[in-house]
Design an enzyme around this catalytic site. Structure first.
Site, PDB file in Angstrom:
ATOM      1  N   LYS A 112       0.879  -1.319  -0.107  1.00  0.00           N
ATOM      2  CA  LYS A 112      -0.106  -0.003  -0.201  1.00  0.00           C
ATOM      3  C   LYS A 112       0.798   1.172  -0.037  1.00  0.00           C
ATOM      4  O   LYS A 112       0.359   2.273  -0.702  1.00  0.00           O
ATOM      5  CB  LYS A 112      -1.047  -0.073   1.223  1.00  0.00           C
ATOM      6  CG  LYS A 112      -2.043  -0.913   0.827  1.00  0.00           C
ATOM      7  CD  LYS A 112      -2.929  -1.115   2.140  1.00  0.00           C
ATOM      8  CE  LYS A 112      -4.147  -1.869   2.067  1.00  0.00           C
ATOM      9  NZ  LYS A 112      -5.066  -1.758   3.274  1.00  0.00           N
ATOM     10  N   ASP A 138     -10.298   2.254   1.670  1.00  0.00           N
ATOM     11  CA  ASP A 138     -10.409   1.963   3.149  1.00  0.00           C
ATOM     12  C   ASP A 138     -11.075   2.845   4.116  1.00  0.00           C
ATOM     13  O   ASP A 138     -11.595   2.821   4.834  1.00  0.00           O
ATOM     14  CB  ASP A 138      -9.068   1.264   3.815  1.00  0.00           C
ATOM     15  CG  ASP A 138      -8.839  -0.027   3.145  1.00  0.00           C
ATOM     16  OD1 ASP A 138      -9.448  -0.688   2.889  1.00  0.00           O
ATOM     17  OD2 ASP A 138      -7.489  -0.312   2.883  1.00  0.00           O
ATOM     18  N   GLY A 173      -1.587  -0.579  15.464  1.00  0.00           N
ATOM     19  CA  GLY A 173      -1.100  -0.777  14.204  1.00  0.00           C
ATOM     20  C   GLY A 173      -0.696   0.581  13.706  1.00  0.00           C
ATOM     21  O   GLY A 173      -1.003   1.764  14.303  1.00  0.00           O
ATOM     22  N   GLY A 213       0.812   0.678  10.248  1.00  0.00           N
ATOM     23  CA  GLY A 213       1.009   0.483   8.762  1.00  0.00           C
ATOM     24  C   GLY A 213      -0.342   1.259   7.788  1.00  0.00           C
ATOM     25  O   GLY A 213      -0.744   2.165   8.221  1.00  0.00           O
ATOM     26  N   GLY A 214      -0.115   0.655   6.603  1.00  0.00           N
ATOM     27  CA  GLY A 214      -1.156   1.464   5.645  1.00  0.00           C
ATOM     28  C   GLY A 214      -2.624   1.486   6.098  1.00  0.00           C
ATOM     29  O   GLY A 214      -3.269   2.668   5.843  1.00  0.00           O
ATOM     30  N   MET A 215      -3.104   0.364   6.528  1.00  0.00           N
ATOM     31  CA  MET A 215      -4.361   0.290   7.041  1.00  0.00           C
ATOM     32  C   MET A 215      -4.704   1.098   8.199  1.00  0.00           C
ATOM     33  O   MET A 215      -5.821   1.699   8.090  1.00  0.00           O
ATOM     34  CB  MET A 215      -4.684  -1.242   7.047  1.00  0.00           C
ATOM     35  CG  MET A 215      -6.236  -1.210   7.650  1.00  0.00           C
ATOM     36  SD  MET A 215      -7.309  -1.225   6.080  1.00  0.00           S
ATOM     37  CE  MET A 215      -8.882  -1.128   6.681  1.00  0.00           C
TER      38      MET A 215
END
Length: 272
Positions: free
Chosen positions: A70, A106, A129, A131-133
């Site tokens: 991502k 998302d 988290g 990261g990308g998400m």
């Protein structure tokens, strides 16, 4: 999708470290139901630069992008939609005559889920988290007024960077007064190294009011099961999959399916 693929059929695809069946089933069902001359196929790659060059060179109309690509695709495409630029993560590429534009559906799905579940904007939340998400989820929350949040990723440097960018806090674990817990890590994902693990302590889960896990495979992750056992309200990752998948379908085709059509596609895509 027409009954017979021909030279004019538009190809859409996905790139993921571990391809699943959801996108393929969901998109192809809608193509067929709506009589569109499209076909969708999932891929993995060890050469992300070559894969993105292929999207451009072969005229592939659209590409869904999953972990761990991502962020890696950003320098390889031509333009970022605000939904992706503000986050620094792309989950959808649209190819228009060789011009590759990145989006983040998302982000849009998270906003819609908060509205559907009528989550008050003053809710205190903690997100696992960085990261990308995680960036998509946290950015969507902050942008839409959910400013009372904390990033609790295990990587202290990344969580601090994300928290500072969004003007929220970071912590080693969810604060004691957290009302909504959100997992945006692979913890609990089927087939992963931590498929049976929890991203939050049992105490934090029991104290929360709402638990949201973006992991979609399986929908009933260890976190969701623990939350249900404590009588907590839950939002499961398959809801994110469906909403973001619908947005991708619209970006690829320009066609807006109705709720019944989306529901039917989701039923097919989520079947065992």
């Amino acid at each position: 999708m027409t009954a017979r693929i021909n030279r004019n059929t538009q190809l859409c695809m996905s790139l993921s470290a571990r391809p699943g069946n959801f996108g393929t089933r969901f998109q192809n069902h809608l193509y067929e139901a709506l009589g569109l001359d499209y076909v969708y196929k999932a891929f993995t790659t060890t050469d992300i630069e070559g894969a993105v060059r292929g999207i451009r060179a072969l005229g592939i109309r659209g590409c869904a992008v999953s972990m761990p690509f991502k962020e890696a695709v950003i320098p390889l495409i031509d333009e970022l939609d605000p939904s992706a630029a503000s986050i620094g993560a792309v989950n959808t590429i649209v190819n228009t005559d060789g011009h590759l534009k990145g989006y983040n559906t998302d982000y849009l799905a998270v906003v819609q889920l908060m509205q559907r579940h009528r989550v008050p904007t003053d809710t205190r939340w903690a997100l696992a988290g960085a990261g990308g998400m995680a960036k998509a989820v946290a950015s969507a929350l902050v942008d839409y007024g959910y400013a009372n949040g904390a990033i609790v990723a295990r990587n202290a440097g990344k969580r601090r960077e994300l928290a500072e960018k969004l003007g929220i806090t970071d912590a080693d674990e969810a604060p004691a007064d957290t009302q909504m817990l959100i997992n945006a890590t692979p913890i609990g994902m089927a087939g992963g190294a931590e498929a049976d693990a929890l991203p939050f302590t049992p105490e934090a889960i029991a104290a929360a009011e709402l638990v949201f896990d973006v992991v979609a495979i399986p929908p009933e992750t260890p976190l969701i099961r623990a939350a249900r056992a404590s009588g907590r309200q839950v939002i499961t990752g398959d809801a994110v999959l469906v909403l973001q998948g619908r947005e991708q379908f619209v970006l690829y085709t320009g066609v807006q399916p109705d709720e019944a059509e989306v529901e039917a596609a989701a039923k097919v895509a989520l079947a065992p």
